[in-house]
Write a protein that holds these residues in place. Structure first.
Motif, PDB file in Angstrom:
ATOM      1  N   SER A 135       4.778 -14.234  -2.045  1.00 58.29           N
ATOM      2  CA  SER A 135       5.104 -12.875  -1.615  1.00 58.29           C
ATOM      3  C   SER A 135       6.538 -12.546  -2.004  1.00 58.29           C
ATOM      4  O   SER A 135       7.384 -13.424  -2.135  1.00 58.29           O
ATOM      5  N   ASN A 136       6.767 -11.285  -2.200  1.00 58.02           N
ATOM      6  CA  ASN A 136       8.100 -10.766  -2.496  1.00 58.02           C
ATOM      7  C   ASN A 136       8.365  -9.614  -1.555  1.00 58.02           C
ATOM      8  O   ASN A 136       7.473  -8.823  -1.251  1.00 58.02           O
ATOM      9  N   SER A 137       9.605  -9.495  -1.107  1.00 57.65           N
ATOM     10  CA  SER A 137       9.998  -8.417  -0.210  1.00 57.65           C
ATOM     11  C   SER A 137      11.079  -7.580  -0.873  1.00 57.65           C
ATOM     12  O   SER A 137      12.059  -8.119  -1.410  1.00 57.65           O
ATOM     13  N   ILE A 138      10.900  -6.280  -0.846  1.00 57.59           N
ATOM     14  CA  ILE A 138      11.866  -5.348  -1.440  1.00 57.59           C
ATOM     15  C   ILE A 138      12.352  -4.429  -0.330  1.00 57.59           C
ATOM     16  O   ILE A 138      11.552  -3.744   0.312  1.00 57.59           O
ATOM     17  N   SER A 139      13.650  -4.408  -0.091  1.00 55.93           N
ATOM     18  CA  SER A 139      14.186  -3.607   1.009  1.00 55.93           C
ATOM     19  C   SER A 139      14.909  -2.347   0.541  1.00 55.93           C
ATOM     20  O   SER A 139      15.511  -1.662   1.345  1.00 55.93           O
ATOM     21  N   ILE A 178       3.363  -7.999  -2.524  1.00 56.50           N
ATOM     22  CA  ILE A 178       4.659  -7.322  -2.622  1.00 56.50           C
ATOM     23  C   ILE A 178       4.790  -6.413  -1.407  1.00 56.50           C
ATOM     24  O   ILE A 178       4.006  -5.482  -1.227  1.00 56.50           O
ATOM     25  N   LEU A 179       5.778  -6.700  -0.573  1.00 53.89           N
ATOM     26  CA  LEU A 179       6.056  -5.902   0.623  1.00 53.89           C
ATOM     27  C   LEU A 179       7.290  -5.055   0.353  1.00 53.89           C
ATOM     28  O   LEU A 179       8.307  -5.564  -0.121  1.00 53.89           O
ATOM     29  N   VAL A 180       7.208  -3.765   0.656  1.00 49.72           N
ATOM     30  CA  VAL A 180       8.294  -2.837   0.340  1.00 49.72           C
ATOM     31  C   VAL A 180       8.640  -2.005   1.577  1.00 49.72           C
ATOM     32  O   VAL A 180       7.742  -1.510   2.267  1.00 49.72           O
ATOM     33  N   ALA A 181       9.925  -1.847   1.831  1.00 50.00           N
ATOM     34  CA  ALA A 181      10.373  -0.994   2.937  1.00 50.00           C
ATOM     35  C   ALA A 181       9.942   0.447   2.686  1.00 50.00           C
ATOM     36  O   ALA A 181      10.091   0.969   1.584  1.00 50.00           O
ATOM     37  N   SER A 182       9.408   1.089   3.731  1.00 52.90           N
ATOM     38  CA  SER A 182       8.932   2.463   3.577  1.00 52.90           C
ATOM     39  C   SER A 182      10.055   3.486   3.687  1.00 52.90           C
ATOM     40  O   SER A 182       9.837   4.671   3.482  1.00 52.90           O
ATOM     41  N   PRO A 196       0.875   1.991  -5.804  1.00 47.98           N
ATOM     42  CA  PRO A 196      -0.408   1.559  -5.250  1.00 47.98           C
ATOM     43  C   PRO A 196      -0.621   0.050  -5.183  1.00 47.98           C
ATOM     44  O   PRO A 196      -1.560  -0.407  -4.540  1.00 47.98           O
ATOM     45  N   TYR A 197       0.251  -0.735  -5.781  1.00 49.28           N
ATOM     46  CA  TYR A 197       0.077  -2.191  -5.785  1.00 49.28           C
ATOM     47  C   TYR A 197       1.005  -2.909  -4.815  1.00 49.28           C
ATOM     48  O   TYR A 197       1.174  -4.122  -4.902  1.00 49.28           O
ATOM     49  N   VAL A 198       1.615  -2.184  -3.894  1.00 50.77           N
ATOM     50  CA  VAL A 198       2.485  -2.796  -2.894  1.00 50.77           C
ATOM     51  C   VAL A 198       1.979  -2.432  -1.500  1.00 50.77           C
ATOM     52  O   VAL A 198       1.191  -1.502  -1.332  1.00 50.77           O
ATOM     53  N   THR A 199       2.458  -3.166  -0.515  1.00 49.70           N
ATOM     54  CA  THR A 199       2.214  -2.833   0.885  1.00 49.70           C
ATOM     55  C   THR A 199       3.515  -2.300   1.457  1.00 49.70           C
ATOM     56  O   THR A 199       4.523  -3.012   1.485  1.00 49.70           O
ATOM     57  N   ALA A 200       3.506  -1.035   1.874  1.00 48.05           N
ATOM     58  CA  ALA A 200       4.695  -0.429   2.472  1.00 48.05           C
ATOM     59  C   ALA A 200       4.763  -0.820   3.942  1.00 48.05           C
ATOM     60  O   ALA A 200       3.757  -0.769   4.660  1.00 48.05           O
ATOM     61  N   VAL A 201       5.941  -1.217   4.386  1.00 50.06           N
ATOM     62  CA  VAL A 201       6.149  -1.671   5.758  1.00 50.06           C
ATOM     63  C   VAL A 201       7.241  -0.819   6.387  1.00 50.06           C
ATOM     64  O   VAL A 201       8.333  -0.699   5.846  1.00 50.06           O
ATOM     65  N   GLY A 202       6.928  -0.233   7.539  1.00 48.31           N
ATOM     66  CA  GLY A 202       7.881   0.636   8.222  1.00 48.31           C
ATOM     67  C   GLY A 202       8.816  -0.118   9.137  1.00 48.31           C
ATOM     68  O   GLY A 202       8.567  -1.267   9.520  1.00 48.31           O
TER      69      GLY A 202
END
Length: 139
Positions: A3-7, A37-41, A85-91
């Motif tokens: 997994s990768n996290s993008i803030s 891939i997790l990305v800050a919303s 569309p290929y990431v999961t946005a996380v609030g």
């Protein structure tokens, strides 16, 4: 890594189509390999910042290189790359550190920031999201 996290992020409409398409292609390659891939919303609500939603303009005058769907008037400006569309946005959440239940950051509950969200104005909505989004807009 699995997994990768993008803030980081920026207003989707401020990015060139080349940048967004390039990121989308690379994200697709990673997800095919099983990487999440997790990305800050975003930290400023659905308008990305409080003044953006008030901007009464149109897509042709808002930013010269935009070639996504056109618009006129005010609107929501989601955060890219959370719109890919290929990431999961996380609030953003708040609560547990003060012994409260964990909830989405929101000003009504005393949040300093407001979690981001919204819908892409550039990328097509995946077909599997249509029922949920259609129901949301119908309510």
């Amino acid at each position: 890594p699995q997994s990768n996290s993008i803030s980081w992020g920026s207003i989707e409409q401020f990015n060139s189509p080349f940048v967004m398409d390039s990121f989308n292609t690379e994200a697709m390659k990673l997800t095919i390999q099983g990487v999440t891939i997790l990305v800050a919303s975003g930290d400023n609500g659905i308008t990305f910042n409080s003044g953006t939603c008030q901007c009464n303009a149109d897509s042709s005058s808002y930013i010269s290189h935009w070639n996504g769907p056109g618009w006129t008037g005010t609107g929501y400006f989601p955060s890219f790359p959370a719109t890919c569309p290929y990431v999961t946005a996380v609030g953003a959440t708040m609560g547990p550190t003060s012994g409260q239940p964990e909830v989405a950051c929101q000003s009504q509950l005393g949040g300093i920031i407001t979690t981001g969200g919204g819908f892409s104005t550039y990328f097509a909505r995946p077909s599997w999201q249509e029922p949920a989004v259609g129901s949301f807009f119908a309510s």
